[in-house]
Design a protein around this motif. Sequence first.
Motif, short mmCIF file in Angstrom:
data_model
loop_
_atom_site.label_atom_id
_atom_site.label_comp_id
_atom_site.label_asym_id
_atom_site.label_seq_id
_atom_site.Cartn_x
_atom_site.Cartn_y
_atom_site.Cartn_z
N ASP A 28 0.82 -1.21 0.00
CA ASP A 28 0.00 0.00 0.00
C ASP A 28 0.86 1.27 0.00
N ARG A 31 1.37 3.68 -2.92
CA ARG A 31 0.16 4.13 -3.62
C ARG A 31 -0.10 5.60 -3.28
N GLN A 212 -13.22 1.04 -4.47
CA GLN A 212 -12.13 0.08 -4.50
C GLN A 212 -10.77 0.76 -4.47
N ARG A 213 -9.80 -0.08 -4.26
CA ARG A 213 -8.40 0.32 -4.24
C ARG A 213 -7.98 1.16 -5.44
N ASP A 214 -8.47 0.80 -6.61
CA ASP A 214 -8.00 1.51 -7.80
C ASP A 214 -8.85 2.73 -8.14
N GLN A 239 -9.58 2.16 1.98
CA GLN A 239 -9.56 1.32 0.78
C GLN A 239 -8.28 1.51 -0.03
N ARG A 240 -7.43 2.44 0.42
CA ARG A 240 -6.16 2.75 -0.26
C ARG A 240 -6.41 3.31 -1.65
#
Length: 528
Positions: A28, A31, A212-214, A239-240
């Motif tokens: 993580d 990011r 979501q993450r992305d 959620q990063r």
Amino acid sequence: MFQSPYPPVDIPDESIYDDLFGSLVEADLDRVALIDPATGAETTYRSLRAQVDAFAGALAARGVDTETVVALLCPNVPAFATVFHGILRLGAIVTTINSLYTAHEIENQIQDAAATWLVTVSPLLGPAAEAARAAGIPDDRVIVLDGAEGHPDLRSMLAEGRTPPDVAFDPSTHVAVLPYSSGTTGNPKGVMLTHRNLVANVHQCRVVIELQRDDRVLAVLPFFHIYGMTVLLNLALRQRASLVTMPRFDLVEFLRNIQEYRCTFLFIAPPIAVALAKHPVVDDFDTSSVRTVFSGAAPLDGETAEAAARRMSARILQGYGMSELSPVSHAVPEDRVDMPASSVGVLIPNTDAKLIDPETGAEIEAHGDDGLTAPGEIWVRGPNVMLGYLNRPDATAETLDADGFLHTGDIGVHHVSGYFSIVDRLKELIKYKGYQIAPAELEALLLSHPRIMDAAVIGVDDDDKQEIPKAFVVAAPDSGLTADEVMAFVAAEVAPHKKVRRVEFIEAIPKSASGKILRKDLRARERA
Ligand code: ATP
Ligand code: MG
């Protein structure tokens, strides 16, 4: 009683800092957590955590501890996250202040929350310094993030490179934040939310809101209000995902940021939905990156929601909540395509709700042939329910009952398939000759008129002291729209008792920073 369709989720028994930052794993750290469109600067999760820790360390060195209340007056910029979570990291309490407030309003909140520190930015230092002086906060306790003569600033505090002390407190009882309600119906109330309330709402939301993450999330809703605080600052960070921060709403900037940063997930309030549905400039931008638009904070009718969704080529999902619920209690799950755009969705995990007939106090449970219950006041119970109002035991006792249900003051209906729809606030219903009329329903109808850009409805007294619906209307430029046309348009669509009986044209509908129609301002205008 109605229950969440979801099985209960596990709510970690830890502080919001531990939940968001203690759970970071190696994958993580690099990011991007935050993007500042003003400079293009990106903050990674690694750097955000380091800044949060260093800021916490610098505050602790100055004597801030688990008893201290720190006021935060700052628009949406990446440093907000550093300061907010730095304060929480120490177990100190954050009270977030509306960045549009005047000196007097800032002072009121500082006094009410008993804040002894203030964190702000130089553009707001005028009113901030005046309020701090009036509240007896000395200059060395007014931190100006981007720097100002005689005040501590973020860069030098971070440069001290301190490590925060270990602190111990019980997340279930220790107050984390004191956000204030929007003041739509009266004076804003300070709401005591614990670490557990904040952690719970993040974990409850994670199940239903598919951020979501992305995802790249446009952070235009103010972080100082509970909606932005939980779903942007806490949920998106948990959620990063990446947050693109906007200090204020401007439609063109908003669209440009979506296009430039390829945002995928938008959290909005109804005034933005109205703009997206109606404003021609929307077609000038490429918003094809957007997958989901999530609206909350005030009623959004199905037609406006669908019009906005069509123009964004994305789905609009609604949620419902209030400051007292940390804030979310209902949301439409992405896979429930059966739910109408006007609904606020299902109860999130770990919550139950009742619908109570406001006249009789009886619980409403039966569904009619159309699948809907009769309207009733929504009561909600769950781990996201506030500890109580600050300094307001009377208001707390009126709102929270012995069984742990929070009486929301909002009228809604339940559909047999599980979703709820909000009718309006109990206090805003107009009583015309014994009939009840929801202003939100008339506002939705008015908005469907192609020459009406915006509208709000309140009850006013006619000459016989009878309450009647009056519409305030923003007409499209050069539309030539008349009051009679507006009344005839409504009359053709509704039962006779719901007719709009007075119309006034107005430049803009007064709305709060969190996106609510300020009907109380229209009532004051009416009295004047
Ligand atoms: P105050 O309590 O100070 O008068 P407020 O109730 O507007 O202000 P918030 O806590 O910011 O303060 O807002 C919660 C309210 O927002 C809810 O009680 C409800 O009336 C309204 N609301 C939130 N989401 C929705 C929604 N999706 N549809 C309709 N109303 C909503
Ligand atoms: Mg309220």
